[in-house]
Design a protein around this motif. Structure first.
Motif, PDB file in Angstrom:
ATOM      1  N   LEU A  35      11.846  32.527  42.463  1.00  8.29           N
ATOM      2  CA  LEU A  35      12.413  32.470  41.118  1.00  8.29           C
ATOM      3  C   LEU A  35      11.454  31.789  40.137  1.00  8.29           C
ATOM      4  N   ALA A  36      10.745  30.767  40.618  1.00  8.00           N
ATOM      5  CA  ALA A  36       9.759  30.103  39.751  1.00  8.00           C
ATOM      6  C   ALA A  36       8.675  31.088  39.345  1.00  8.00           C
ATOM      7  N   TRP A  37       8.217  31.893  40.292  1.00  6.82           N
ATOM      8  CA  TRP A  37       7.188  32.889  39.986  1.00  6.82           C
ATOM      9  C   TRP A  37       7.719  33.933  39.006  1.00  6.82           C
ATOM     10  N   VAL A  38       8.957  34.389  39.209  1.00  7.90           N
ATOM     11  CA  VAL A  38       9.561  35.390  38.317  1.00  7.90           C
ATOM     12  C   VAL A  38       9.681  34.850  36.900  1.00  7.90           C
ATOM     13  N   LEU A  39      10.145  33.604  36.779  1.00  9.09           N
ATOM     14  CA  LEU A  39      10.288  33.004  35.448  1.00  9.09           C
ATOM     15  C   LEU A  39       8.929  32.833  34.772  1.00  9.09           C
ATOM     16  N   LYS A  40       7.950  32.410  35.552  1.00 12.14           N
ATOM     17  CA  LYS A  40       6.596  32.246  34.997  1.00 12.14           C
ATOM     18  C   LYS A  40       6.024  33.577  34.534  1.00 12.14           C
ATOM     19  N   ARG A  41       6.327  34.624  35.307  1.00  9.01           N
ATOM     20  CA  ARG A  41       5.752  35.939  35.037  1.00  9.01           C
ATOM     21  C   ARG A  41       6.423  36.635  33.862  1.00  9.01           C
ATOM     22  N   TRP A  42       7.780  36.530  33.760  1.00  7.27           N
ATOM     23  CA  TRP A  42       8.503  37.346  32.791  1.00  7.27           C
ATOM     24  C   TRP A  42       9.358  36.578  31.773  1.00  7.27           C
ATOM     25  N   ALA A  43       9.554  35.284  31.953  1.00  2.00           N
ATOM     26  CA  ALA A  43      10.474  34.571  31.053  1.00  2.00           C
ATOM     27  C   ALA A  43       9.764  33.783  29.973  1.00  2.00           C
ATOM     28  N   GLY A  44       8.462  33.930  29.855  1.00  2.00           N
ATOM     29  CA  GLY A  44       7.733  33.253  28.797  1.00  2.00           C
ATOM     30  C   GLY A  44       7.838  31.742  28.875  1.00  2.00           C
ATOM     31  N   ASP A  45       8.296  31.126  27.773  1.00  2.00           N
ATOM     32  CA  ASP A  45       8.391  29.671  27.697  1.00  2.00           C
ATOM     33  C   ASP A  45       9.795  29.150  28.006  1.00  2.00           C
ATOM     34  N   MET A  46      10.574  29.934  28.714  1.00  2.00           N
ATOM     35  CA  MET A  46      11.946  29.513  29.028  1.00  2.00           C
ATOM     36  C   MET A  46      11.955  28.202  29.806  1.00  2.00           C
ATOM     37  N   VAL A  47      10.993  28.046  30.708  1.00  2.00           N
ATOM     38  CA  VAL A  47      10.875  26.811  31.491  1.00  2.00           C
ATOM     39  C   VAL A  47       9.559  26.143  31.112  1.00  2.00           C
ATOM     40  N   GLU A  48       9.627  24.856  30.711  1.00  2.00           N
ATOM     41  CA  GLU A  48       8.438  24.176  30.210  1.00  2.00           C
ATOM     42  C   GLU A  48       7.743  23.299  31.237  1.00  2.00           C
ATOM     43  N   SER A  49       8.476  22.831  32.235  1.00  2.00           N
ATOM     44  CA  SER A  49       7.863  21.941  33.223  1.00  2.00           C
ATOM     45  C   SER A  49       8.643  21.972  34.528  1.00  2.00           C
ATOM     46  N   ALA A  50       8.079  21.304  35.542  1.00  2.00           N
ATOM     47  CA  ALA A  50       8.753  21.212  36.841  1.00  2.00           C
ATOM     48  C   ALA A  50      10.084  20.497  36.711  1.00  2.00           C
ATOM     49  N   PHE A  51      10.196  19.580  35.767  1.00  2.00           N
ATOM     50  CA  PHE A  51      11.449  18.841  35.575  1.00  2.00           C
ATOM     51  C   PHE A  51      12.548  19.779  35.071  1.00  2.00           C
ATOM     52  N   ASP A  52      12.192  20.608  34.085  1.00  2.00           N
ATOM     53  CA  ASP A  52      13.167  21.575  33.574  1.00  2.00           C
ATOM     54  C   ASP A  52      13.617  22.523  34.687  1.00  2.00           C
ATOM     55  N   TYR A  53      12.640  22.986  35.448  1.00  2.00           N
ATOM     56  CA  TYR A  53      12.956  23.949  36.506  1.00  2.00           C
ATOM     57  C   TYR A  53      13.839  23.317  37.587  1.00  2.00           C
ATOM     58  N   THR A  54      13.548  22.076  37.965  1.00  2.00           N
ATOM     59  CA  THR A  54      14.344  21.407  38.992  1.00  2.00           C
ATOM     60  C   THR A  54      15.773  21.169  38.516  1.00  2.00           C
ATOM     61  N   ALA A  55      15.920  20.714  37.268  1.00  2.00           N
ATOM     62  CA  ALA A  55      17.268  20.495  36.725  1.00  2.00           C
ATOM     63  C   ALA A  55      18.042  21.802  36.642  1.00  2.00           C
ATOM     64  N   MET A  56      17.358  22.877  36.252  1.00  2.00           N
ATOM     65  CA  MET A  56      18.015  24.181  36.160  1.00  2.00           C
ATOM     66  C   MET A  56      18.468  24.671  37.529  1.00  2.00           C
ATOM     67  N   MET A  57      17.609  24.544  38.528  1.00  2.00           N
ATOM     68  CA  MET A  57      17.950  24.996  39.875  1.00  2.00           C
ATOM     69  C   MET A  57      19.076  24.165  40.486  1.00  2.00           C
ATOM     70  N   SER A  58      19.083  22.865  40.223  1.00  2.00           N
ATOM     71  CA  SER A  58      20.061  21.975  40.849  1.00  2.00           C
ATOM     72  C   SER A  58      21.443  22.079  40.240  1.00  2.00           C
ATOM     73  N   SER A  59      21.548  22.582  39.024  1.00  2.00           N
ATOM     74  CA  SER A  59      22.847  22.603  38.349  1.00  2.00           C
ATOM     75  C   SER A  59      23.794  23.598  39.001  1.00  2.00           C
ATOM     76  N   THR A  60      25.065  23.376  38.810  1.00  2.00           N
ATOM     77  CA  THR A  60      26.064  24.293  39.368  1.00  2.00           C
ATOM     78  C   THR A  60      26.043  25.649  38.671  1.00  2.00           C
ATOM     79  N   SER A  61      25.477  25.702  37.487  1.00  2.00           N
ATOM     80  CA  SER A  61      25.323  26.997  36.814  1.00  2.00           C
ATOM     81  C   SER A  61      24.043  27.700  37.262  1.00  2.00           C
ATOM     82  N   GLY A  62      23.204  26.976  38.032  1.00  2.00           N
ATOM     83  CA  GLY A  62      21.992  27.566  38.579  1.00  2.00           C
ATOM     84  C   GLY A  62      22.188  27.891  40.047  1.00  2.00           C
TER      85      GLY A  62
END
Length: 249
Positions: A35-62
């Motif tokens: 998912l990190a690779w997919v977001l990096k490849r196609w989602a542009g600046d949706m995720v700015e750092s490892a912190f954003d990505y970790t919080a997004m993955m850990s959430s119940t909406s993720g």
């Protein structure tokens, strides 16, 4: 206390020796990396750092909701499996009380859910660090802790429900099915006052983060915590009473 720790260790060893034990950890690692690779490849600046990505993955909406499902699936058979394989008798003739035996299984389930959340954070952060970098803003750690804490509580709620069903029905399938169905139903909200006393709309505490508004008027963070605590006490009360009184001869 030492004997109880040994019981928990014994339960953990029994669970970890199963071939399927490492599957949920492998699934989480694979999904986090892909998912990190997919977001990096196609989602542009949706995720700015490892912190954003970790919080997004850990959430119940993720991915947190899926982690709760994995916890339910792999702990549903902790009690019912003993009945199914006929090993419950051997477990109860070792001089330990039934309450202590059941408590050790529940603590093992809690530890399993906790390790899934920790593992998800580790692999998500590692994947995010490689692809997005580690620059972060103030409050980044807080966001990860809130997302992880909410997911852990969410997992414990439905895992405890599945645990109770395993004790009551002695069926791994029923425990798993009820736990999974409850997770899916948790996304449905009935806009009526009585529904705020139901477990489902209160199970996800992340709705209160970042100034979020609860789905039903009258719900607050302390209110939801009390509702969750009451339901967990009821689930565990029903489990222990049933397990202590059940004839296993």
């Amino acid at each position: 206390m030492r004997s109880f720790n040994n019981l928990v260790l014994n339960e953990w060893l029994k669970m970890s020796k199963k071939r399927s034990f490492f599957i949920p950890y492998a699934i989480i690692a694979a999904v986090a990396a892909v998912l990190a690779w997919v977001l990096k490849r196609w989602a542009g600046d949706m995720v700015e750092s490892a912190f954003d990505y970790t919080a997004m993955m850990s959430s119940t909406s993720g991915f947190g909701q899926f982690t709760a499902m994995l916890a339910v699936i792999f702990t549903a058979g902790l009690v019912s499996g003993e009945h199914g394989h006929g090993t419950i008798k051997f477990l109860l003739i070792r001089g330990q009380s039934r309450g202590k035996v059941l408590a050790s299984k529940y603590v093992t389930a809690l530890l399993f859910a906790l390790t899934l959340i920790v593992w998800m954070n580790v692999v998500s952060f590692a994947s995010g660090a490689v692809l997005f970098g580690t620059e972060h803003s103030a409050g980044a750690w807080r966001d990860i802790l809130i997302a992880s804490g909410s997911s852990l509580v969410y997992s414990i709620v439905f895992m405890t429900l599945g645990f109770m069903m395993g004790v009551l029905t002695r069926s791994t399938g029923a425990a798993m099915g009820v736990g999974m169905a409850a997770i899916m139903l948790s996304g449905i909200t009935i806009p009526k006052n009585f529904y705020k006393y139901v477990l489902f709309p209160n199970a996800d505490l992340s709705i209160y983060s970042h100034g979020g508004h609860p789905p039903i008027e009258g719900m607050t963070l302390p209110f939801s915590i009390v509702i969750i605590a009451v339901y967990i006490v009821l689930f565990l009360g029903a489990s222990f009473v049933t397990f202590k009184k059940r004839d296993i001869a």
